[in-house]
Design a protein around this motif. Sequence first.
Motif, PDB file in Angstrom:
ATOM      1  N   LEU A 145       0.820  -1.208   0.000  1.00 29.63           N
ATOM      2  CA  LEU A 145       0.000   0.000   0.000  1.00 29.63           C
ATOM      3  C   LEU A 145       0.858   1.264   0.000  1.00 29.63           C
ATOM      4  N   LYS A 146       1.961   1.231   0.728  1.00 28.25           N
ATOM      5  CA  LYS A 146       2.842   2.396   0.764  1.00 28.25           C
ATOM      6  C   LYS A 146       3.445   2.653  -0.621  1.00 28.25           C
ATOM      7  N   LEU A 147       3.839   1.602  -1.314  1.00 24.81           N
ATOM      8  CA  LEU A 147       4.369   1.755  -2.667  1.00 24.81           C
ATOM      9  C   LEU A 147       3.271   2.218  -3.627  1.00 24.81           C
ATOM     10  N   MET A 148       2.069   1.714  -3.457  1.00 21.14           N
ATOM     11  CA  MET A 148       0.951   2.157  -4.287  1.00 21.14           C
ATOM     12  C   MET A 148       0.702   3.657  -4.087  1.00 21.14           C
ATOM     13  N   MET A 149       0.880   4.133  -2.870  1.00 21.11           N
ATOM     14  CA  MET A 149       0.713   5.566  -2.602  1.00 21.11           C
ATOM     15  C   MET A 149       1.794   6.376  -3.316  1.00 21.11           C
ATOM     16  N   LYS A 150       3.011   5.870  -3.355  1.00 23.86           N
ATOM     17  CA  LYS A 150       4.086   6.547  -4.098  1.00 23.86           C
ATOM     18  C   LYS A 150       3.708   6.635  -5.576  1.00 23.86           C
TER      19      LYS A 150
END
Length: 159
Positions: free
Chosen positions: A120-125
């Motif tokens: 999810l953190k990478l998707m936010m990036k």
Amino acid sequence: MNPLTYQARPCKYTHTYEQKGLSCKSYLVWSEMYSKDELPDISRLDSLINASLDSWDHPNDHAAAFAITHLANDGWYFLISRWNDANMLRHRVFSVNSNTEQWALSSLSDSSIIACIWELKLMMKERDFWVDEVLEAPFEVHESRRISNYLSKCFEGTL
């Protein structure tokens, strides 16, 4: 079941897959139980991307996507997300069977799971790259240039 603890994980941009009219940024995320020597090579990652694209087209899709291969403590996972319309993200999640010569993707038994906290953190990036380079670009910048600018932005670091 995983323990209720958090430990940051490394994330590495590997390359951009270009085939079948699609440009797909490829990322690797791995837990502490794996070393860099155990990470899959680009040809393996491309085979996962290629397999995930079967019967997955929509008229409003952009030719831009990102994929995450996650070597997690409880198994290997593969996620692919493709930009659709102006601000939508179409998404698929699989488990990876890497115990055979030809790796296989399987849909998760619980189809309501979309991602874990690291993914999810990478998707936010990736969302931020899309907003910055595509949606907030000056009107006079052609769509193809916006997409190209988006594809040039990649994350590497810890999640």
